[in-house]
Enzyme design. Structure first.
Site, PDB file in Angstrom:
ATOM      1  CG  ASN A  97      -4.025  -8.849 -13.507  1.00 52.45           C
ATOM      2  OD1 ASN A  97      -4.416  -7.688 -13.507  1.00 52.45           O
ATOM      3  ND2 ASN A  97      -4.023  -9.610 -14.612  1.00 52.45           N
ATOM      4  CB  SER A 163     -19.162  -4.372  -5.553  1.00 50.93           C
ATOM      5  OG  SER A 163     -19.643  -3.786  -6.712  1.00 50.93           O
ATOM      6  CB  ALA A 164     -19.455  -8.666  -2.693  1.00 47.04           C
ATOM      7  CG  ASP A 507      -7.289   7.310  37.498  1.00 47.27           C
ATOM      8  OD1 ASP A 507      -8.181   7.011  36.658  1.00 47.27           O
ATOM      9  OD2 ASP A 507      -6.129   7.587  37.170  1.00 47.27           O
ATOM     10  CG  LEU A 511      -5.342   1.256  31.152  1.00 53.98           C
ATOM     11  CD1 LEU A 511      -5.337   0.327  29.947  1.00 53.98           C
ATOM     12  CD2 LEU A 511      -4.550   2.517  30.841  1.00 53.98           C
ATOM     13  CG  HIS A 512      -5.809   1.945  36.055  1.00 53.03           C
ATOM     14  ND1 HIS A 512      -4.496   1.848  35.656  1.00 53.03           N
ATOM     15  CD2 HIS A 512      -6.198   3.208  35.739  1.00 53.03           C
ATOM     16  CE1 HIS A 512      -4.094   3.008  35.169  1.00 53.03           C
ATOM     17  NE2 HIS A 512      -5.110   3.854  35.197  1.00 53.03           N
ATOM     18  CB  ILE A 527      -1.231  -1.168  33.773  1.00 50.92           C
ATOM     19  CG1 ILE A 527      -2.031   0.029  33.234  1.00 50.92           C
ATOM     20  CG2 ILE A 527      -0.797  -2.080  32.639  1.00 50.92           C
ATOM     21  CD1 ILE A 527      -1.219   0.954  32.360  1.00 50.92           C
ATOM     22  N   GLY A 530      -0.084   4.995  37.464  1.00 50.49           N
ATOM     23  CA  GLY A 530       1.243   5.589  37.663  1.00 50.49           C
ATOM     24  C   GLY A 530       1.298   6.317  39.002  1.00 50.49           C
ATOM     25  CD  GLN A 703      43.751  16.543  29.130  1.00 44.67           C
ATOM     26  OE1 GLN A 703      44.510  16.905  30.032  1.00 44.67           O
ATOM     27  NE2 GLN A 703      43.180  17.401  28.295  1.00 44.67           N
TER      28      GLN A 703
HETATM   29  P1  NAI Z   1      -8.555  -8.972 -18.799  1.00 47.95           P
HETATM   30  O1  NAI Z   1      -9.814  -9.756 -19.027  1.00 47.95           O
HETATM   31  O2  NAI Z   1      -7.877  -8.412 -19.984  1.00 47.95           O
HETATM   32  O3  NAI Z   1      -7.558  -9.827 -17.985  1.00 47.95           O
HETATM   33  C1  NAI Z   1      -7.955 -10.790 -17.054  1.00 47.95           C
HETATM   34  C2  NAI Z   1      -7.226 -12.080 -17.356  1.00 47.95           C
HETATM   35  O4  NAI Z   1      -7.499 -13.006 -16.360  1.00 47.95           O
HETATM   36  C3  NAI Z   1      -7.697 -12.736 -18.672  1.00 47.95           C
HETATM   37  O5  NAI Z   1      -6.587 -12.883 -19.507  1.00 47.95           O
HETATM   38  C4  NAI Z   1      -8.312 -14.043 -18.246  1.00 47.95           C
HETATM   39  O6  NAI Z   1      -8.090 -15.080 -19.143  1.00 47.95           O
HETATM   40  C5  NAI Z   1      -7.615 -14.285 -16.940  1.00 47.95           C
HETATM   41  N1  NAI Z   1      -8.377 -15.186 -16.105  1.00 47.95           N
HETATM   42  C6  NAI Z   1      -9.704 -15.190 -15.880  1.00 47.95           C
HETATM   43  N2  NAI Z   1     -10.038 -16.174 -15.050  1.00 47.95           N
HETATM   44  C7  NAI Z   1      -8.888 -16.810 -14.700  1.00 47.95           C
HETATM   45  C8  NAI Z   1      -8.581 -17.904 -13.842  1.00 47.95           C
HETATM   46  N3  NAI Z   1      -9.551 -18.538 -13.164  1.00 47.95           N
HETATM   47  N4  NAI Z   1      -7.322 -18.271 -13.731  1.00 47.95           N
HETATM   48  C9  NAI Z   1      -6.339 -17.662 -14.415  1.00 47.95           C
HETATM   49  N5  NAI Z   1      -6.572 -16.621 -15.251  1.00 47.95           N
HETATM   50  C10 NAI Z   1      -7.828 -16.202 -15.382  1.00 47.95           C
HETATM   51  O7  NAI Z   1      -8.940  -7.791 -17.793  1.00 47.95           O
HETATM   52  P2  NAI Z   1      -8.080  -6.591 -17.182  1.00 47.95           P
HETATM   53  O8  NAI Z   1      -8.850  -5.379 -17.412  1.00 47.95           O
HETATM   54  O9  NAI Z   1      -6.700  -6.629 -17.576  1.00 47.95           O
HETATM   55  O10 NAI Z   1      -8.227  -6.904 -15.646  1.00 47.95           O
HETATM   56  C11 NAI Z   1      -7.185  -7.295 -14.817  1.00 47.95           C
HETATM   57  C12 NAI Z   1      -7.645  -7.167 -13.394  1.00 47.95           C
HETATM   58  O11 NAI Z   1      -7.906  -5.805 -13.104  1.00 47.95           O
HETATM   59  C13 NAI Z   1      -8.920  -7.889 -13.050  1.00 47.95           C
HETATM   60  O12 NAI Z   1      -8.822  -8.442 -11.770  1.00 47.95           O
HETATM   61  C14 NAI Z   1      -9.967  -6.820 -13.066  1.00 47.95           C
HETATM   62  O13 NAI Z   1     -11.078  -7.130 -12.275  1.00 47.95           O
HETATM   63  C15 NAI Z   1      -9.187  -5.660 -12.549  1.00 47.95           C
HETATM   64  N6  NAI Z   1      -9.736  -4.343 -12.879  1.00 47.95           N
HETATM   65  C16 NAI Z   1      -9.629  -3.863 -14.164  1.00 47.95           C
HETATM   66  C17 NAI Z   1     -10.140  -2.636 -14.455  1.00 47.95           C
HETATM   67  C18 NAI Z   1      -9.976  -2.026 -15.812  1.00 47.95           C
HETATM   68  O14 NAI Z   1     -10.325  -0.850 -15.986  1.00 47.95           O
HETATM   69  N7  NAI Z   1      -9.453  -2.751 -16.752  1.00 47.95           N
HETATM   70  C19 NAI Z   1     -10.896  -1.831 -13.475  1.00 47.95           C
HETATM   71  C20 NAI Z   1     -10.877  -2.408 -12.159  1.00 47.95           C
HETATM   72  C21 NAI Z   1     -10.321  -3.628 -11.904  1.00 47.95           C
END
Ligand code: NAI
Length: 733
Positions: A97, A163-164, A507, A511-512, A527, A530, A703
């Site tokens: 996360n 994004s990437a 045929d 595949l064959h 294979i 058939g 039986q």
């Molecule tokens: P947030 O910033 O509140 O939580 C992210 C946490 O990760 C922070 O507490 C930060 O200290 C920690 N962190 C950053 N780098 C770190 C590292 N190298 N090692 C350990 N901890 C680290 O952000 P949020 O919104 O809670 O995001 C959580 C995840 O959800 C992220 O991956 C974010 O990209 C993703 N996300 C969030 C969205 C949203 O609407 N909040 C939308 C799409 C994705």
């Protein structure tokens, strides 16, 4: 029942705030031991502090939960998992996360902006997950969550780096799901939307209020629970809503043709079709995706038209709009010479080693003949080259087609050369749930004379569920062999080049022959066709029971069960029952049954004396059946009401089948006749003539006969209780 995490150890990265914190509290509340990881840096990945993680741990403990903090960066994946092992001795769930942002328009994105975002999101998730992987595999349980983002799925201005990296995590998850599946280690991905420090600058406050992290946490918990069997799935979640995503692919178009080079103009001219999402396919594996190409190649090879109905793999949307039943394909002509007859005979293993075989291999042989099973080649020719794909109402997909069964009946010996006219009709279209069965009747004529009839049963995987009927009276039924050791067995080795040779008969499916094609279809090597095994089996019967005389060959029916590899040996087991030779074909090396429910019907030999069943005339049971027949005539309607079943009888004498009888107390007012039932009897009894009489005369109770092995029962055994109704009082005969 509520979902508990008692005994589970859960690591959440970046759990010092935002979404991660909500997950940590929710897991702890349900009994999990939680590792609250957070580096405690700023939103851009700078700085470091233990405060964030500590506060969450304190909150959990204050509520009576179990938690420890970890302040390492996810780039030190091993250390995070070590904290879990040290504190709680295991690791069950990893929620990847942690995250940061370095938003910039693409032109201004520096190497550092790119790298740090990749390091935290993608590389961090890789390192943490890899450290947990073997522990999960060993304990045969693990749940991994990846956190992607709508920005990755759809793109977002100023977030090229993010994004990437985020979509990289989805790719990682897809492969982990495949590698972990068999160890019960599942990996799913979420794209959340929630108010947090990452979003507070981009979203209005009243919206953020409705986007609580607590509205995302329940999905994460469910995906992390042992009861959840989803693996490799992707979800969007936010504001209390959860939705699942998958890929969609158009039917596409074939833009290559066997006879001319593929050009950009071909692509341009098919653009509408390539881009048309009507009836799109939902592909979910690389195998399904590649299989399409197998179909394309065979379509191109068979000379299909440019833009011909494209192939697809996961044809979940495949369906029939109008019923194709009764559709007649345009008649086609099949011209051949003795070369094709000989090539076919070699293809099905005919060899000069057998002196009799010369009549099939040498055009100047005084009795030069075409093997009867060459009849399938004429018929199949009409279907190759895209014939089936022109059937309206049939959304036909060659990559998901299985040849299920084949019936061939010969009316006149096949000419050794000439031009035959072939007429093909869709006889029926059946809904088998998981797929559809297409019954295709094909008649081949020499002028006005019918030479042979074929019925192909083709299974279309994934095309079922359209609410059609399940069975058809037009289908030629399979027949099981008698329950005794085979009367004759013939074994023939196929050669390493058997399929390479057989395909020359028409045929051309790669595949064959092509190892990479076969691999795409999941086979170790190309294979055998058939219908090649089918040719071997028919040849064995002809040799064993008909003196290699093709004129005696009347009909053959088989079901295809498993593939054969070129080089394996085919073992045909045969049971003679009058003019019907039941057969089953196995791969000798593996004992796998490859053809089942099969039989060949022969014409009686012209010069042979009528075949004598052992002491037919002397069967005592004949009298009893005659008497039962009379009684059924008198009281049939009443008996039909009471019994409502068809009883098959196999009477043996001296260990051999001597007679078959059918007592039909199901249809009309009932009947008794000598011979097998045309359909499937509800129950079939096999008993010797003597034991039958003992039962009828009350000397042996049924039986006892059954448990003593004297009376064998197949089918609905409960119906044997009704025997009494039929047999009683015959002692007085
Ligand atoms: P947030 O910033 O509140 O939580 C992210 C946490 O990760 C922070 O507490 C930060 O200290 C920690 N962190 C950053 N780098 C770190 C590292 N190298 N090692 C350990 N901890 C680290 O952000 P949020 O919104 O809670 O995001 C959580 C995840 O959800 C992220 O991956 C974010 O990209 C993703 N996300 C969030 C969205 C949203 O609407 N909040 C939308 C799409 C994705």
């Amino acid at each position: 029942m509520s979902l508990s995490f008692e005994g589970r150890v859960v690591l959440i990265t970046g759990a010092g705030g935002g979404l991660g914190k909500a997950y940590a509290l929710a897991f702890a509340e349900r009994g999990a031991s939680v590792i609250v990881n957070d580096l405690g840096g700023d939103i851009k990945g700078g700085g470091k502090s233990s405060a964030a993680a500590d506060k969450v741990v304190e909150e959990i403990k204050a509520k009576g939960g179990k938690a420890v903090a970890n302040y390492d960066s996810v780039e030190d994946g091993e250390k995070l998992i070590q904290t879990a092992l040290d504190a709680f001795g295991r690791i069950d769930v990893v929620v990847n996360n942690a995250g940061i942002l370095r938003d910039r328009s693409f032109a201004r994105t520096s190497d550092a902006d790119w790298d740090i975002v990749h390091r935290v999101h993608l590389r961090g998730s890789f390192l943490v997950t890899r450290a947990a992987w073997n522990h999960m595999k060993k304990q045969k349980f693990g749940r991994i969550i990846m956190t992607t983002s709508a920005a990755g799925i759809y793109g977002n201005f100023g977030q090229a780096n993010y994004s990437a990296a985020k979509l990289g995590m989805l790719g990682l998850a897809n492969t982990l799901a495949i590698e972990g599946g068999k160890y019960n280690v599942h990996c799913n991905t979420i794209a959340p939307v929630a108010g947090s420090r990452l979003t507070e600058t981009v979203m209005p406050p009243d919206l953020l209020e409705n986007l609580k992290p607590e509205y995302v946490a329940p999905l994460v918990l469910w995906l992390s629970h042992e009861d959840c069997l989803d693996n490799g799935s992707l979800f969007e979640v936010g504001a209390g809503w959860v939705g699942k995503l998958r890929w969609e692919r158009t039917k596409g178009a074939i833009v290559r043709h066997k006879t001319h080079q593929m050009s950009p103009e071909d692509v341009r001219d098919q653009w509408d079709k390539i881009s048309d999402f009507t009836n799109a396919d939902k592909i979910s594996t690389v195998g399904e995706s590649l299989q399409t190409l197998v179909g394309v190649l065979s379509e191109v090879e068979s000379g299909g038209d440019i833009g011909a109905p494209p192939t697809s793999a996961a044809a979940t949307s495949e369906h029939v709009t109008d019923s194709p039943v009764g559709y007649k394909m345009a008649p086609s002509q099949f011209t051949y010479s003795h070369t094709q007859c000989i090539l076919y005979a070699l293809g099905v293993g005919m060899s000069t080693k057998d002196p009799d075989a010369l009549r099939f291999l040498y055009e100047n042989h005084p009795e030069f003949s075409c093997l009867p099973t060459f009849g399938v080649i004429l018929a199949q020719d009409a279907l190759m080259g895209g014939g089936l794909s022109s059937v309206p109402g049939l959304n036909f997909d060659p990559t998901r087609l299985l040849h299920g069964e084949q019936y061939l009946e010969i009316f006149k010996p096949l000419p050794t050369s000439g031009t035959l006219t072939v007429h093909a009709t869709i006889a029926d279209y059946l809904d088998k749930g998981s797929g559809a069965v297409l019954l295709l009747d094909v008649n081949a004529y020499n002028g006005n004379e019918l030479i042979c009839f074929n019925q192909f049963s083709i299974f279309l995987v994934g095309a079922g569920g359209f609410g059609g009927k399940r069975s058809s009276d037009k289908a030629k039924p399979l027949v099981l062999p008698p329950k005794r050791a085979p009367d004759a067995v013939m074994v023939d080795a196929t050669t390493r080049d058997q399929a390479a040779l057989y395909r020359l008969s028409g045929d051309w499916n790669p595949l064959h022959i092509d190892p990479s094609f076969a691999a795409m279809g999941g086979f170790k090597q190309p294979i055998l066709h058939g219908l090649c095994s089918f040719g071997f089996a028919a040849r064995h019967v002809l040799q064993q029971y008909a003196n290699n005389d093709p004129a005696r060959f009347k009909a053959i029916k088989v079901r295809f069960l498993k593939p054969v590899l070129p080089g394996q040996s085919l073992q045909t087991e045969m049971w003679k029952e009058g003019n019907r030779i039941h057969l089953q074909c196995k791969v000798k090396e593996t004992n796998d049954i490859v053809l089942s429910g099969a039989y060949v019907d022969l014409h009686p030999a012209l010069d042979a004396a009528p075949e004598k069943l052992p002491e037919t005339g002397g069967l005592q049971s004949e009298l009893v059946f005659a008497e039962i027949g009379r009684r059924v005539k008198d009281a049939g309607a009443e008996l039909v009401k009471k019994v409502n079943a068809v009883f098959g009888w196999e009477i043996t004498k001296n260990g051999q089948n001597a007679a078959q009888w059918t007592i039909d107390l199901k249809s009309g007012s009932g009947s008794v006749h000598k011979g097998p039932y045309s359909g499937k009897a509800d129950v079939t009894f096999t008993v010797s003539d003597d034991d039958f009489m003992s039962v009828v005369q009350g000397k042996l109770n049924p039986q006892q006969a059954f448990f003593g092995g004297k009376l064998k029962i197949r089918g609905n055994i409960m119906l044997s209780q009704k025997l009494e109704v039929i047999l009683k009082d015959h002692a007085k005969l």
